[in-house]
Each structure stands twice: as structure tokens, then as C-alpha cells.
Design a protein around this motif. Structure first.
Motif, mmCIF file in Angstrom:
data_model
loop_
_atom_site.group_PDB
_atom_site.id
_atom_site.type_symbol
_atom_site.label_atom_id
_atom_site.label_comp_id
_atom_site.label_asym_id
_atom_site.label_seq_id
_atom_site.Cartn_x
_atom_site.Cartn_y
_atom_site.Cartn_z
ATOM 1 N N ASN A 31 39.027 55.683 -11.969
ATOM 2 C CA ASN A 31 39.656 54.408 -12.321
ATOM 3 C C ASN A 31 40.767 54.020 -11.343
ATOM 4 O O ASN A 31 41.625 53.201 -11.661
ATOM 5 C CB ASN A 31 40.224 54.454 -13.747
ATOM 6 N N TYR A 32 40.725 54.595 -10.156
ATOM 7 C CA TYR A 32 41.688 54.244 -9.114
ATOM 8 C C TYR A 32 40.982 53.487 -7.992
ATOM 9 O O TYR A 32 39.958 53.952 -7.480
ATOM 10 C CB TYR A 32 42.367 55.501 -8.542
ATOM 11 N N GLU A 33 41.569 52.343 -7.653
ATOM 12 C CA GLU A 33 41.061 51.571 -6.521
ATOM 13 C C GLU A 33 41.992 51.878 -5.348
ATOM 14 O O GLU A 33 43.166 51.499 -5.378
ATOM 15 C CB GLU A 33 41.142 50.091 -6.900
ATOM 16 N N VAL A 34 41.471 52.597 -4.382
ATOM 17 C CA VAL A 34 42.319 53.084 -3.297
ATOM 18 C C VAL A 34 41.856 52.467 -1.981
ATOM 19 O O VAL A 34 40.674 52.521 -1.653
ATOM 20 C CB VAL A 34 42.244 54.626 -3.184
ATOM 21 N N GLN A 35 42.800 51.876 -1.253
ATOM 22 C CA GLN A 35 42.409 51.291 0.033
ATOM 23 C C GLN A 35 43.432 51.594 1.115
ATOM 24 O O GLN A 35 44.630 51.686 0.855
ATOM 25 C CB GLN A 35 42.227 49.772 -0.093
ATOM 26 N N ILE A 36 42.899 51.738 2.321
ATOM 27 C CA ILE A 36 43.781 51.841 3.486
ATOM 28 C C ILE A 36 44.176 50.412 3.858
ATOM 29 O O ILE A 36 43.308 49.564 4.078
ATOM 30 C CB ILE A 36 43.066 52.539 4.659
ATOM 31 N N VAL A 37 45.461 50.157 3.866
ATOM 32 C CA VAL A 37 45.965 48.815 4.180
ATOM 33 C C VAL A 37 46.390 48.802 5.648
ATOM 34 O O VAL A 37 47.228 49.606 6.064
ATOM 35 C CB VAL A 37 47.155 48.455 3.261
ATOM 36 N N GLU A 38 45.803 47.885 6.403
ATOM 37 C CA GLU A 38 46.076 47.851 7.843
ATOM 38 C C GLU A 38 47.479 47.313 8.132
ATOM 39 O O GLU A 38 47.942 46.375 7.454
ATOM 40 C CB GLU A 38 45.027 47.000 8.556
ATOM 41 N N ILE A 39 48.136 47.887 9.132
ATOM 42 C CA ILE A 39 49.503 47.451 9.471
ATOM 43 C C ILE A 39 49.652 47.114 10.962
ATOM 44 O O ILE A 39 50.703 46.643 11.387
ATOM 45 C CB ILE A 39 50.544 48.530 9.080
ATOM 46 N N GLY A 40 48.579 47.355 11.728
ATOM 47 C CA GLY A 40 48.679 47.200 13.188
ATOM 48 C C GLY A 40 48.830 45.765 13.665
ATOM 49 O O GLY A 40 49.295 45.528 14.778
ATOM 50 N N HIS A 41 48.451 44.804 12.836
ATOM 51 C CA HIS A 41 48.495 43.395 13.243
ATOM 52 C C HIS A 41 49.821 42.731 12.868
ATOM 53 O O HIS A 41 50.043 41.570 13.205
ATOM 54 C CB HIS A 41 47.361 42.641 12.541
ATOM 55 N N LEU A 42 50.680 43.453 12.159
ATOM 56 C CA LEU A 42 51.922 42.845 11.673
ATOM 57 C C LEU A 42 52.909 42.656 12.824
ATOM 58 O O LEU A 42 53.222 43.625 13.529
ATOM 59 C CB LEU A 42 52.556 43.740 10.594
ATOM 60 N N PRO A 43 53.417 41.424 13.026
ATOM 61 C CA PRO A 43 54.399 41.223 14.102
ATOM 62 C C PRO A 43 55.637 42.082 13.866
ATOM 63 O O PRO A 43 55.972 42.391 12.722
ATOM 64 C CB PRO A 43 54.759 39.734 13.996
ATOM 65 N N LEU A 44 56.304 42.433 14.964
ATOM 66 C CA LEU A 44 57.533 43.225 14.839
ATOM 67 C C LEU A 44 58.535 42.499 13.950
ATOM 68 O O LEU A 44 58.703 41.279 14.061
ATOM 69 C CB LEU A 44 58.167 43.446 16.211
ATOM 70 N N TYR A 45 59.187 43.257 13.098
ATOM 71 C CA TYR A 45 60.079 42.619 12.138
ATOM 72 C C TYR A 45 61.257 41.935 12.832
ATOM 73 O O TYR A 45 61.892 42.499 13.722
ATOM 74 C CB TYR A 45 60.619 43.621 11.103
ATOM 75 N N ASN A 46 61.493 40.715 12.375
ATOM 76 C CA ASN A 46 62.621 39.931 12.867
ATOM 77 C C ASN A 46 63.207 39.239 11.642
ATOM 78 O O ASN A 46 62.498 38.500 10.943
ATOM 79 C CB ASN A 46 62.099 38.904 13.877
ATOM 80 N N PHE A 47 64.463 39.479 11.362
ATOM 81 C CA PHE A 47 65.064 38.921 10.138
ATOM 82 C C PHE A 47 65.054 37.394 10.122
ATOM 83 O O PHE A 47 65.105 36.775 9.048
ATOM 84 C CB PHE A 47 66.490 39.446 9.931
ATOM 85 N N ASP A 48 64.952 36.782 11.303
ATOM 86 C CA ASP A 48 64.879 35.319 11.339
ATOM 87 C C ASP A 48 63.735 34.800 10.472
ATOM 88 O O ASP A 48 63.817 33.711 9.908
ATOM 89 C CB ASP A 48 64.694 34.819 12.784
ATOM 90 N N TYR A 49 62.665 35.584 10.372
ATOM 91 C CA TYR A 49 61.536 35.152 9.536
ATOM 92 C C TYR A 49 61.948 34.978 8.068
ATOM 93 O O TYR A 49 61.366 34.189 7.337
ATOM 94 C CB TYR A 49 60.398 36.186 9.580
ATOM 95 N N ASP A 50 62.926 35.769 7.645
ATOM 96 C CA ASP A 50 63.365 35.716 6.242
ATOM 97 C C ASP A 50 64.639 34.904 6.066
ATOM 98 O O ASP A 50 65.176 34.863 4.958
ATOM 99 C CB ASP A 50 63.589 37.151 5.721
#
Ligand SMILES: Cc1cc2nc3c(=O)[nH]c(=O)nc-3n(C[C@H](O)[C@H](O)[C@H](O)COP(=O)(O)O)c2cc1C
Length: 188
Positions: A31-50
Motif C-alpha cells: 500500500n505504498y506508492e514509492v517513486q524516485i523524484v527527479e531533481i537534476g532539472h531544478l534551477p539553482l536556488y535563488n531567493f529572488d524567485y521567492d
């Protein structure tokens, strides 16, 4: 159904961390749905986005999707190698992205587990400790024991990427069982 997101701290095609992560998929209850969540496409964090005052930096759609995926998870499992005695940049980037905005931190109350590995003997010790340090900033229930440091990781796999050594399979299975217990005890 419980949802688990696995984050892999390596972008390499032949990554041993990814192989370990794939081996854990079948170790969770049905009853567990387990997935590998991709992170390689995420732009480098910049607080300006928030920053609402920085309209020329709109929040990337990929951030929103990633944050929503983590928020919809009942637990997060990190499987990571070590880069220069700490966590690889892609994983730190993912940690940072979900750490903002301050009033809506995606990591909040997400139980977490960590498996580190290394081609050397240390099993990614520093990486795991550094990841624990970063995650300690959030309200995330963490699994204490057993700590899983998988050393000499290239030796674990058969041609199909399966981990065959009974001892290692049992060790990882035991960790997943404990992680599942943590998830059950902390999620509704
Ligand atoms: C930039 C870089 C830094 C590394 N630093 C470490 C390290 O500090 N400790 C370690 O045990 N292995 C280190 N390694 C070796 C990794 O353990 C090895 O490349 C491993 O295969 C990476 O994990 P992966 O197979 O999941 O991609 C480093 C590798 C790279 C490319």
C-alpha cells in the motif's frame, strides 16, 4: 495509500545511488506508492524567485511541481553519495528549494530516512552527517538507527543492478521497515 518520494543525490547515468534507490522500491509494503523524484532539472536556488518584490524572477514551474510533490508525500527517503565530504550540489539544491518560502516549507513534518553510499570504505559518512545537519533545521522526524552507510558500493550489484548479497538486502530491508514504522507513526 502512502506516498514516498525518493531523492537521489547523483545525476550520473550509472549512479550506484540510483541503483540502491531502485532496489528499495520493492522493499516497501504494497500500500505504498514509492517513486524516485527527479531533481537534476531544478534551477539553482535563488531567493529572488521567492521574493515578491523581484517580479523579474518568476518562480520556476519546476520548483512549484517539486514542492507540491514533496508536500503530497508521507515520507522522503534520501539516497546519496558523497562529494568532497558533503552532499552533492544537486541534493543540496533540492533541500534549499523546499526550504522556502518560510511560511510554507515543504519539508515540514515529513519523516525522512537516509541511505548513503561510497565507492570507498566510509560509505558516505560525511555526506550523511551533513545531510542530517541540513535537515535538522526543519521539523522533520528522522530515523536514528540503524544508520546505513554502504561502503564499496560498486560490489553490490549483479548485471541487472540487483543487490544480491543476502546480508546487505536484509540490512536495507530492515532500514526500510523501520522507516515505514516512522511514516506510520507520524502521518495520518
Ligand atoms: C566531485 C566528486 C567528489 C567526490 N568526493 C568523494 C568523497 O568525498 N568521498 C567519497 O567517499 N567519494 C567521493 N567521490 C567518489 C564517489 O563516491 C563516486 O564517484 C560514486 O560513484 C558517486 O556516486 P554515484 O555512483 O551514485 O554517482 C567523489 C566523486 C566525485 C565525482
Amino acid at each position: 495509500m502512502k506516498k514516498i518520494s525518493i531523492l537521489v543525490g547523483s545525476l550520473r547515468q550509472g549512479s550506484f545511488a540510483r541503483k540502491i534507490a531502485k532496489n528499495t522500491l520493492a522493499m516497501f509494503p504494497e500500500n505504498y506508492e514509492v517513486q524516485i523524484v527527479e531533481i537534476g532539472h531544478l534551477p539553482l536556488y535563488n531567493f529572488d524567485y521567492d521574493d515578491p518584490n523581484m517580479s523579474e524572477f518568476p518562480l520556476p514551474e519546476s520548483y512549484t511541481e517539486f514542492r507540491e510533490t514533496i508536500k503530497a508525500s508521507d515520507g522522503v527517503l534520501f539516497v546519496t553519495p558523497e562529494n568532497n565530504r558533503t552532499i552533492p550540489a544537486c541534493l543540496k539544491n533540492a533541500v534549499d528549494i523546499c526550504s522556502k518560502p518560510n511560511d510554507d516549507v515543504a519539508w515540514t513534518n515529513k519523516p525522512n530516512g537516509i541511505i548513503s553510499h561510497s565507492v570507498g570504505k566510509m560509505g558516505g559518512y560525511s555526506s550523511q552527517k551533513n545531510l542530517r545537519l541540513a535537515l535538522s533545521y526543519f521539523d522533520m522526524p528522522s530515523l536514528g538507527q540503524p544508520e546505513v552507510f554502504l561502503g564499496n558500493s560498486p560490489n553490490y550489484f549483479d548485471e541487472d543492478g540487483n543487490i544480491n548479497a543476502e546480508r546487505t538486502v536484509k540490512f536495507i530491508q530492515d532500514y526500510i521497515d523501520r522507516f515505514v514504522k516512522l511514516v506510520e507513526s507520524t502521518s495520518a
